[in-house]
Design a protein around this motif. Structure first.
Motif, PDB file in Angstrom:
ATOM      1  N   ASP A  75       0.870  -1.170   0.000  1.00 41.83           N
ATOM      2  CA  ASP A  75       0.000   0.000   0.000  1.00 41.83           C
ATOM      3  C   ASP A  75       0.910   1.224   0.000  1.00 41.83           C
ATOM      4  N   ASP A  77       2.036   3.118   2.191  1.00 47.84           N
ATOM      5  CA  ASP A  77       2.947   3.216   3.331  1.00 47.84           C
ATOM      6  C   ASP A  77       3.795   1.974   3.552  1.00 47.84           C
ATOM      7  N   THR A  78       3.366   0.844   3.035  1.00 44.00           N
ATOM      8  CA  THR A  78       3.906  -0.448   3.452  1.00 44.00           C
ATOM      9  C   THR A  78       4.560  -1.146   2.268  1.00 44.00           C
ATOM     10  N   HIS A 122      -0.015  -2.447  13.556  1.00 46.27           N
ATOM     11  CA  HIS A 122      -1.038  -2.023  12.596  1.00 46.27           C
ATOM     12  C   HIS A 122      -1.546  -3.169  11.710  1.00 46.27           C
ATOM     13  N   MET A 129      -0.638  -3.059   6.884  1.00 49.08           N
ATOM     14  CA  MET A 129      -0.776  -1.618   6.773  1.00 49.08           C
ATOM     15  C   MET A 129       0.196  -0.953   7.738  1.00 49.08           C
ATOM     16  N   GLY A 130       0.450   0.328   7.533  1.00 46.00           N
ATOM     17  CA  GLY A 130       1.246   1.093   8.483  1.00 46.00           C
ATOM     18  C   GLY A 130       2.612   0.526   8.777  1.00 46.00           C
ATOM     19  N   HIS A 163       0.912   5.952  17.670  1.00 49.10           N
ATOM     20  CA  HIS A 163      -0.196   5.586  16.791  1.00 49.10           C
ATOM     21  C   HIS A 163      -1.061   4.503  17.438  1.00 49.10           C
ATOM     22  N   ASN A 166      -4.233  -0.399  16.006  1.00 48.73           N
ATOM     23  CA  ASN A 166      -5.490  -0.883  15.438  1.00 48.73           C
ATOM     24  C   ASN A 166      -5.460  -2.369  15.099  1.00 48.73           C
ATOM     25  N   TYR A 189      -2.696   8.876  12.352  1.00 47.86           N
ATOM     26  CA  TYR A 189      -2.848   7.597  11.648  1.00 47.86           C
ATOM     27  C   TYR A 189      -2.980   6.459  12.667  1.00 47.86           C
ATOM     28  N   PRO A 190      -3.873   5.511  12.466  1.00 47.95           N
ATOM     29  CA  PRO A 190      -4.790   5.301  11.340  1.00 47.95           C
ATOM     30  C   PRO A 190      -6.182   5.884  11.551  1.00 47.95           C
ATOM     31  N   GLY A 191      -6.356   6.723  12.574  1.00 51.28           N
ATOM     32  CA  GLY A 191      -7.624   7.396  12.803  1.00 51.28           C
ATOM     33  C   GLY A 191      -8.608   6.627  13.663  1.00 51.28           C
ATOM     34  N   THR A 192      -8.212   5.471  14.159  1.00 49.03           N
ATOM     35  CA  THR A 192      -9.051   4.667  15.044  1.00 49.03           C
ATOM     36  C   THR A 192      -8.637   4.902  16.489  1.00 49.03           C
TER      37      THR A 192
END
Length: 343
Positions: A75, A77-78, A122, A129-130, A163, A166, A189-192
């Motif tokens: 992705d 970032d990863t 993450h 992710m992340g 962070h 999540n 990030y990641p907004g959770t």
């Protein structure tokens, strides 16, 4: 301390401009050269079955195939290279080693700290992710629960990375045998990681999120640990306490706005060590983030120094109350009776 480490983890190289660089481990090792009592241990890598205890097997096989084909951007970032799969297996194996060492009685100056990479918190059940492919601390927690010789019924995880963890939350959200706590910067990030994300089903009440406002300093982090976190985990009474130890909440880290000092990590370590002692829980640390190389290395070193006999220094002045309403919300969400005015 004993540090779990392997050169295999250096081979995961997401690129010269990527913040999650092999230089992170090199910086830690260089800093620890100056410290007394440092021991390095290389553990066996995890096999697919151990990782599939917390991740979807088809997802793991897709990561293995992705790396075998040369990797690339999973992705934005990863990123992975061919060696990333072996590094991820090794990083998870080091986390399991740390849990095993703690449960076999390693404490004090022998307390284990896994410094593997890529980091893990993450990585959700079925996706990367992340910067993370395998949730190392989740694999270690499940490993401890699955091995009868450890006699572990309950595991607590405290994630102080800036962070939200999540992935760890996702994996254990409906589980009552793992209590997950995340101290993180609100809105990052990641907004959770909202306060009202407390678990569901059998896991209702066993997720605690403490989303700190930007600018929060040492005082409020200590209040969070001494207040709601200690109260909740004392009641939970874990057999094993794992620390997802990211160091990117440091005031000089380049990708966050929390204002922790290096000394804060000594203070957090000391408070959580006391919590582990009071609940008779084994204690181990697993590296997560931290992207300013000097402050990452200094912060890991001060955790080591805390176990080597150095007394942490309390912060000067008083709290500015920036996170007071957050801590009150956490207490209410978990029905905890703690007087924050005493902290």
């Amino acid at each position: 301390m004993q540090f779990g480490y392997s050169e295999t983890c250096l081979a995961h190289d997401p690129g010269s401009r990527h913040p999650e660089s092999p230089d992170r481990l090199r910086a830690i090792r260089e800093r620890l050269k100056k410290k007394h009592g440092v021991e390095y241990v290389e553990a066996d890598p995890c096999d697919l079955d151990a990782m599939a205890a917390v991740h979807d097997r088809e997802y793991l096989e897709s990561v293995r195939e992705f790396c075998a084909e040369g990797g690339g951007s999973w992705d934005p970032d990863t990123a992975a290279v061919e060696a990333t799969w072996d590094a991820a297996r090794q990083s998870a194996g080091l986390a399991c080693w740390a849990a095993d060492e703690a449960l076999e009685g390693a404490t004090g100056r022998e307390t284990p700290f896994s410094i593997g990479r890529p980091p893990g918190h993450h990585a959700v059940y079925d996706d990367a992710m992340g910067f993370c492919f395998v949730d190392n601390v989740a694999v270690a927690a499940q490993h401890a629960l699955d091995h009868d010789e450890h006699d572990v019924d309950r595991v607590a995880i405290v994630d102080w990375d800036v962070h939200h963890g999540n992935g760890t939350q996702d994996i254990f959200y409906d589980r009552g045998d793992v209590f997950f706590v995340s101290l993180h910067e609100k809105g990052l990030y990641p907004g959770t990681g909202a306060v009202d994300e407390t678990g569901e089903g059998d896991g209702e009440g066993t997720t605690m999120n403490v989303p700190m406002p930007a600018g929060t300093d040492d005082h409020e982090y200590l209040a969070a640990v001494e207040g709601p976190i200690t109260a909740a985990l004392t009641e939970f009474d874990p057999d094993l306490l794992l620390i997802s130890a990211g160091f990117d909440a440091h005031r000089h880290d380049p990708i966050s706005r929390i204002r922790l000092s290096t000394e804060a990590y000594a203070l957090l370590t000391d408070r959580l060590r006391t919590l582990a002692d009071d609940t008779d829980a084994a204690l181990a640390f697993v590296l997560e983030g931290g992207y300013g190389l000097d402050v990452l290395a200094d912060s890991v070193a001060i955790v080591h120094e805390t176990f080597d006999g150095r007394e942490p220094i309390a912060p000067d002045g008083e709290s500015d109350g920036k996170a007071a309403s957050t801590l009150e919300d956490v207490l209410e969400a978990h029905d905890l009776d703690v007087d924050l005015g005493d902290l």
